[in-house]
Write a protein that holds these residues in place. Structure first.
Motif, PDB file in Angstrom:
ATOM      1  N   LEU A   1      47.961   0.934 -12.699  1.00  0.00           N
ATOM      2  CA  LEU A   1      48.019   2.046 -13.651  1.00  0.00           C
ATOM      3  C   LEU A   1      49.430   2.578 -13.881  1.00  0.00           C
TER       4      LEU A   1
ATOM      5  N   GLU B   1      48.700  -0.323 -22.312  1.00  0.00           N
ATOM      6  CA  GLU B   1      49.064  -1.046 -21.089  1.00  0.00           C
ATOM      7  C   GLU B   1      50.163  -2.074 -21.369  1.00  0.00           C
TER       8      GLU B   1
ATOM      9  N   TYR C   1      40.036  -1.426 -15.755  1.00  0.00           N
ATOM     10  CA  TYR C   1      39.615  -0.284 -14.939  1.00  0.00           C
ATOM     11  C   TYR C   1      39.331   0.939 -15.796  1.00  0.00           C
ATOM     12  N   SER C   2      40.209   1.171 -16.774  1.00  0.00           N
ATOM     13  CA  SER C   2      40.052   2.373 -17.605  1.00  0.00           C
ATOM     14  C   SER C   2      38.727   2.349 -18.362  1.00  0.00           C
TER      15      SER C   2
ATOM     16  N   PHE D   1      50.830   3.666 -17.327  1.00  0.00           N
ATOM     17  CA  PHE D   1      50.368   4.905 -17.950  1.00  0.00           C
ATOM     18  C   PHE D   1      51.502   5.944 -18.017  1.00  0.00           C
TER      19      PHE D   1
ATOM     20  N   ALA E   1      41.172  11.252 -25.837  1.00  0.00           N
ATOM     21  CA  ALA E   1      40.541  11.610 -24.560  1.00  0.00           C
ATOM     22  C   ALA E   1      39.267  12.411 -24.810  1.00  0.00           C
TER      23      ALA E   1
ATOM     24  N   PHE F   1      43.504   1.137 -24.983  1.00  0.00           N
ATOM     25  CA  PHE F   1      44.023   1.001 -23.630  1.00  0.00           C
ATOM     26  C   PHE F   1      44.950  -0.225 -23.534  1.00  0.00           C
TER      27      PHE F   1
ATOM     28  N   VAL G   1      35.782   2.967 -16.038  1.00  0.00           N
ATOM     29  CA  VAL G   1      35.536   4.379 -15.734  1.00  0.00           C
ATOM     30  C   VAL G   1      34.821   5.038 -16.911  1.00  0.00           C
ATOM     31  N   LEU G   2      35.287   4.717 -18.108  1.00  0.00           N
ATOM     32  CA  LEU G   2      34.659   5.263 -19.316  1.00  0.00           C
ATOM     33  C   LEU G   2      33.174   4.883 -19.382  1.00  0.00           C
TER      34      LEU G   2
ATOM     35  N   GLY H   1      44.673  -2.823 -15.854  1.00  0.00           N
ATOM     36  CA  GLY H   1      44.561  -1.365 -15.995  1.00  0.00           C
ATOM     37  C   GLY H   1      43.578  -0.998 -17.088  1.00  0.00           C
ATOM     38  N   THR H   2      43.598  -1.768 -18.169  1.00  0.00           N
ATOM     39  CA  THR H   2      42.659  -1.537 -19.272  1.00  0.00           C
ATOM     40  C   THR H   2      41.229  -1.746 -18.790  1.00  0.00           C
TER      41      THR H   2
ATOM     42  N   TRP I   1      33.962  -6.305 -20.895  1.00  0.00           N
ATOM     43  CA  TRP I   1      33.727  -4.907 -21.303  1.00  0.00           C
ATOM     44  C   TRP I   1      32.620  -4.834 -22.355  1.00  0.00           C
TER      45      TRP I   1
END
Lengths: 158, 555, 40
Positions: free
Chosen positions: B329, B317, C16-17, B332, B350, B313, C20-21, C13-14, A10
């Motif tokens: 996901l 998670e 992917y999140s 979530f 957000a 995140f 997207v961001l 999941g992190t 990331w």
């Protein structure tokens, strides 16, 4: 310090994106000359009307320069002089502006012509006007009670 | 599994005397919200073209009140209230001397605020909260601002004092995370507010008093923005404190990584300050090279936010999976969506996604011409400070205030808090969305309603300005709701014990390197970066300065 | 606290999140850049 594998991915992705943005804007600025208005030209703010080119605001055709027209603006609370200008479509125009009193903005809505005018400084921006139309020039830096009535008009005509 | 020892820790209370000091700050913050919010509503109504202010009140007068009260007073006071409580909670009760500094700081700031506000209300200082020279306000306005800054240093010294005391008492140990973060934020604040202090004390005050005739305009703006950008990070970092330290506890999880949290705060200290030119990208007198250099540094300050996004995140998670969330996901859905202490700041997080994306666009050198001083910028910071930061503060107030007043947030109030946040998000989406769009059309910020001489372009902006008024009205309902909840928590809620949630570090996290707490190194780099980014252009500014400007009062 | 990690936590999941961001940031940035290039 231990960093999770995905976090490394990331960060690599994120930092690369930032570098990409910087390369794009840096290259357009320093290679193609698309700088933000950053002139370093000075003028006595109390004698603006006596000093060239501000003693003669308006549109001037020029020869032998990288641009075809020089457009000279003088801003003061709450007016632009001239109140309207006309330049031919496709010409390259150098906007030269300053203020006689407080800080004013100089923005032609819907274009990239957007600069701050500060007393004592001359603001300059060169662009090729390649879309015909009437563009509202307005003050976008708060200058006092008449701020929102401070306008001029840029007409790009065929 | 919570052990007995951990449960005992959860019940640690902020000392009553420290709580009183924190609450004093929080009172002022919410009074500012009430008045400043009303001014915001009036502005959007005026700008829709359907409403005129009564009794000769000026648009720019209420705009100044709105900016000063919400941008400077609400934020600074809530932050100080929160930080005092946070330090007392995590590093122990303040000593009498530290608390005394807190009270002296509070009163100096408050006297300053009242002095400045009075001059604004008397229409002697309609110069907006950026007070750009050569518009010249009454000298009392500037003196009041100087007191606010000096007061914040005094109050800040009390909080830093506790940290120093803790470090001395616990040599070789990593300080409590929350206290450490408070000290980073205060260090940044002190270093950056020196700029505005110099501007106010050495330029604007002598000039407004008539001791000197003229002011150097570009220098004053440069000093202001040396302060102005770290100011927005001073607002943001307490929100990050809540996200990093409080939210993991609220959702029943652990802090993902203590070391990464500290690292990101240190990066904020380094890269928040030498970046002020990105607010001055379209002004004369500064070369494109130095502007670009600060643009590079500005994008560096995105990195700690990237780290934060990942940590958030990951915290969610890990917790969601522990609760049985399956698939990519599924975790979530397992988060405590019905808990206002989580949901309200979550909406704030957000909002930071579009806010951050917009911020990168704003700072992208010549691309700033697209948006500079358009109402896009107003839309941008209503997402950052007025949504991300403010919703996080509201979410924190819902446990902090009852913790300090010895009351509890009832089920009904929790529900109302959730409704409040949804109302806020809805109103802000409309208002900020309209501002972003019409800003790209060229509509300016900070401007009274105008048809601009019947311009066809300006006529297209009006529907968006009406949308802003609709959004602004919904937001004002949000303000009424939050004030109702806060009043309940201050005076009417049932008595009881409310936890000040402080997360534990995950057992998977690595030990925190002590280098992160070596202030000599970090402050040296911080100052070196500032000198690197500012020395040459500022010397150039002073050497080539044109004749200065006398003052104008044009409102 | 300095216990050995047996395994890294599952953070798909992190990933992917944040992905997207990141995509959102890049897309909006290039949209703004296009608008800038398109205007004079």
């Amino acid at each position: 310090m231990h960093i999770h594998k995905y976090e490394k991915w990331w960060l690599t992705f994120g930092i690369s994106s930032l570098v990409l943005f910087l390369v794009v804007v840096g290259f357009s600025a320093f290679h193609y000359g698309s700088h933000p208005p950053s002139a370093k030209v000075y003028v006595d703010p109390e004698r603006v009307d006596e000093i060239a080119p501000f003693n003669n605001p308006g549109v001037h055709k020029v020869e032998g320069k990288d641009w075809d027209y020089e457009v000279v603006f003088v801003a003061s609370a709450f007016y632009y002089n001239p109140p309207e200008i006309e330049v031919p479509l496709g010409s390259t125009v150098k906007f030269i502006a300053t203020t006689k009193d407080v800080v004013h903005g100089f923005q032609a809505a819907g274009t990239n012509i957007n600069m701050i005018l500060e007393p004592g400084y001359v603001s300059e921006y060169i662009t090729t006007v390649d879309k015909a139309g009437e563009y509202l020039i307005l003050c976008n830096e708060y200058c006092g009670v008449g701020h929102s009535s401070m306008t001029s008009m840029l007409k790009v005509v065929e | 599994m919570t052990t007995v020892a951990e449960r005992a820790k959860d019940l640690v209370k902020v000392d009553r005397r420290d709580g009183k000091l924190a609450l004093a700050h929080i009172y002022v913050a919410f009074i500012a919200l009430a008045i400043g919010g009303l001014c915001g509503l009036l502005q959007t109504l005026v700008r829709s073209g359907t409403f005129t202010l009564p009794w000769g009140i000026g648009y720019y007068q209420i705009l100044t009140v709105h900016g000063v009260l919400l941008g400077l007073v609400l934020t600074t006071y809530f932050i100080f209230g929160f930080q005092i409580a946070a330090v007392s909670r995590t590093s122990g009760t303040l000593t009498d001397k530290q608390r005394m500094l807190g009270w002296v700081g509070f009163w100096v700031m408050t006297i300053g605020t009242i002095a400045s506000a009075t001059m604004v209300l008397l229409n002697q200082a309609s110069v907006l909260y950026t007070f750009y020279a050569p518009l010249q306000a009454h000298w009392i306005f500037y003196a009041g601002l100087a007191l606010v800054i000096v007061g914040s240093w005094i109050g800040g010294a009390g909080q830093i004092g506790k940290y120093i005391e803790w470090r001395k008492a616990n040599p070789g140990q990593s300080s409590p995370l929350l206290t450490f973060m408070v000290v980073v934020n205060l260090s940044m604040w002190i270093v950056c507010s020196l700029g505005v202090a110099v501007e106010v004390l050495f330029q604007l005050l002598p000039w407004s008093l008539g001791w000197v005739d003229k002011v150097d305009v570009l220098l004053s703006r440069t000093l202001f923005w040396y302060f102005g950008h770290p100011l927005v990070y001073f607002w943001l970092l307490p929100a990050y404190m809540v996200w990093y330290v409080v939210i993991p506890k609220v959702i029943g999880g652990k802090i993902f990584s203590d070391a990464l949290a500290r690292l990101s705060f240190m990066l904020f200290l380094l890269f928040s300050i030498p970046v002020g030119f990105h607010h001055q990208l379209v002004e004369p007198g500064i070369s494109s090279f130095w502007k670009f250099l600060q643009v590079v540094l500005t994008l560096m300050v995105v990195i700690p936010s990237l780290l934060t996004a990942f940590s958030m995140f990951a915290t969610f998670e890990i917790r969601g999976r522990a609760l049985g969330g399956k698939g990519v996901l599924g975790w979530f859905k397992k988060l405590p969506w019905g808990d206002a202490r989580f949901l309200v700041p979550f909406i704030g997080m957000a909002a930071f996604i579009p806010a951050g994306a917009g911020g990168i666009i704003n700072a992208s050198h010549q691309m700033n011409q697209l948006v500079h001083n358009t109402i896009w910028v107003t839309g941008h910071f209503h997402l950052t400070v007025a949504t991300t930061v403010v919703l996080t503060f509201f979410g924190a107030a819902y446990w902090l205030i009852p913790h300090l007043t010895g009351r509890v947030l009832t089920k009904q109030m929790n529900k109302l808090a959730i409704i409040q946040a949804i109302v806020w998000a809805f109103g802000m989406s409309i208002m900020s969305g309209a501002m972003h769009i019409v800003g790209l059309f060229g509509a300016p910020r900070r401007s009274d309603f105008s048809t601009y001489g019947g311009s066809a372009q300006a006529a297209e902006w009006i529907p968006y300005q009406i949308a802003q008024a609709v959004g602004g009205t919904i937001l004002f309902i949000g303000i009424v709701l939050v004030l109702y909840i806060v009043a309940n928590l201050l005076w009417f809620a049932p008595k009881g014990e409310t936890e000040f949630p402080v997360g534990e570090i995950s057992e998977n996290a690595e030990k925190t390197p002590m280098a992160l707490e070596n202030w000599k190194i970090w402050l040296t780099i911080c100052i070196a970066l500032i000198l690197f980014a500012y020395t040459v252009p500022v010397i150039d500014m002073i050497q080539n300065a044109p004749p200065g400007s006398k003052g104008f009062k044009l409102w | 606290m300095s216990k050995k990690r047996e395994k890294e936590p599952d953070l798909k999941g992190t990933l992917y999140s944040v992905g997207v961001l990141g995509a959102f940031i890049i897309i909006t940035w290039f949209m703004a850049f296009y608008l800038f290039i398109d205007r004079f």
